[in-house]
Design an enzyme around this catalytic site. Sequence first.
Site, PDB file in Angstrom:
ATOM      1  N   SER A   1       0.818  -1.217   0.000  1.00  0.00           N
ATOM      2  CA  SER A   1       0.000   0.000   0.000  1.00  0.00           C
ATOM      3  C   SER A   1       0.849   1.263   0.000  1.00  0.00           C
ATOM      4  O   SER A   1       0.396   2.322   0.428  1.00  0.00           O
ATOM      5  CB  SER A   1      -0.938  -0.002   1.213  1.00  0.00           C
ATOM      6  OG  SER A   1      -0.203  -0.079   2.432  1.00  0.00           O
TER       7      SER A   1
ATOM      8  N   ILE B   1       3.844   2.847  -5.065  1.00  0.00           N
ATOM      9  CA  ILE B   1       3.619   2.083  -6.290  1.00  0.00           C
ATOM     10  C   ILE B   1       2.300   1.328  -6.234  1.00  0.00           C
ATOM     11  O   ILE B   1       1.500   1.360  -7.175  1.00  0.00           O
ATOM     12  CB  ILE B   1       4.801   1.132  -6.553  1.00  0.00           C
ATOM     13  CG1 ILE B   1       6.032   1.941  -6.975  1.00  0.00           C
ATOM     14  CG2 ILE B   1       4.459   0.099  -7.619  1.00  0.00           C
ATOM     15  CD1 ILE B   1       7.270   1.113  -7.228  1.00  0.00           C
TER      16      ILE B   1
ATOM     17  N   CYS C   1      11.981   0.538 -12.492  1.00  0.00           N
ATOM     18  CA  CYS C   1      11.520   1.711 -13.234  1.00  0.00           C
ATOM     19  C   CYS C   1      12.543   2.105 -14.298  1.00  0.00           C
ATOM     20  O   CYS C   1      12.189   2.405 -15.447  1.00  0.00           O
ATOM     21  CB  CYS C   1      11.232   2.870 -12.288  1.00  0.00           C
ATOM     22  SG  CYS C   1      12.642   3.432 -11.302  1.00  0.00           S
TER      23      CYS C   1
ATOM     24  N   GLY D   1      10.742   1.741   0.160  1.00  0.00           N
ATOM     25  CA  GLY D   1      10.976   0.501  -0.577  1.00  0.00           C
ATOM     26  C   GLY D   1      12.054   0.674  -1.631  1.00  0.00           C
ATOM     27  O   GLY D   1      12.956  -0.161  -1.771  1.00  0.00           O
TER      28      GLY D   1
ATOM     29  N   ARG E   1      14.423   2.960  -1.706  1.00  0.00           N
ATOM     30  CA  ARG E   1      15.716   3.220  -1.073  1.00  0.00           C
ATOM     31  C   ARG E   1      16.323   1.943  -0.493  1.00  0.00           C
ATOM     32  O   ARG E   1      17.540   1.756  -0.516  1.00  0.00           O
ATOM     33  CB  ARG E   1      15.547   4.284   0.014  1.00  0.00           C
ATOM     34  CG  ARG E   1      15.170   5.642  -0.549  1.00  0.00           C
ATOM     35  CD  ARG E   1      14.870   6.665   0.540  1.00  0.00           C
ATOM     36  NE  ARG E   1      14.371   7.896  -0.031  1.00  0.00           N
ATOM     37  CZ  ARG E   1      15.124   8.875  -0.526  1.00  0.00           C
ATOM     38  NH1 ARG E   1      16.447   8.747  -0.500  1.00  0.00           N
ATOM     39  NH2 ARG E   1      14.583   9.962  -1.035  1.00  0.00           N
TER      40      ARG E   1
END
Length: 324
Positions: free
Chosen positions: A18, A21, A136, A171, A173
């Site tokens: 949650s 992303i 990404c 997340g 990092r």
Amino acid sequence: MATATSGTGKTKVAVIGSGNIGTDLMIKILRTSEVLEIAAMVGIDAESDGLARARRLKVATTHEGIDGLLRMPEFDDIEIVFDATSAGAHARNDELLRARGRRVIDLTPAAIGPYVVPPVNLDAHLDAPNINMVTCGGQATIPIVAAVNAVTPVAYAEIVASIASKSAGPGTRANIDEFTETTASAIEKVGGAARGKAIIVLNPAEPPLVMRDTVYCLIGASDQATQDAVVASVTRMVDRVREYVPGYRLKQQVQIEEASADDPLRQLAPDGSEPAKVTVFLEVTGAAHYLPAYAGNLDIMTSAALRAGERLAQTLTQREGATA
């Protein structure tokens, strides 16, 4: 298991995670998908904005992670699960979901399943129980490497992904090392480069800048015909990515130059070749469904996952219809 669809004929899915992303993906499904219906949003923090937003949007939620999802009555009708947690958490999530016959789309760097970049190799992996959306940076740059490699072999490809520091949540990092390793591996396995390297830069500039990517490809031919074909191939690929990421574009014209005699990369080119360097500058602006427009890095990830999920759902539905 039979494909579970809603009364609208959509395939039911769940999102685990949650954070930025997962929440953006949930909203994309709700607002834009004509194929998928989100049946559950899963997190581990009951007070997270993602779960709070899901509740406001009338999406069933649990803050008990994968175990909570498995206990939800909605789980029986869920066919596809998107995992937007972390590389560490994904292994257990995948094990439990596969044992129950669910297809998994992995948005973490875990890479348990094959790497998938939609315009390059999605159709080749529609039968895989788990597919990995790389990173990404991978989603933004690997299509370009593949486009160059479709014309002439790429001896070496290097990508530099620069993203706004504000767009990188905990997340992202926590997974920086996995990001570079996974992206470099996918540059080779999906992009087709003989060798790949990935670099990520968290840009602290204020106001935040949109995602910018630079792709370097070393090729073994520098003649004009090859150069023209490379430019055309890259341009076509950019158009294909823009079909599902409208904010994806070339920042400048494709640049191709001969590799000088003292260029250290020249030693990576095939013996006897006249190597050239292809440089492609990209910019990715997000759709701002949930996140700011500067977070193009997250937008391209969720857009690619949505594209994969919709294609998978269509395939499952077609197969179900063929056997009915």
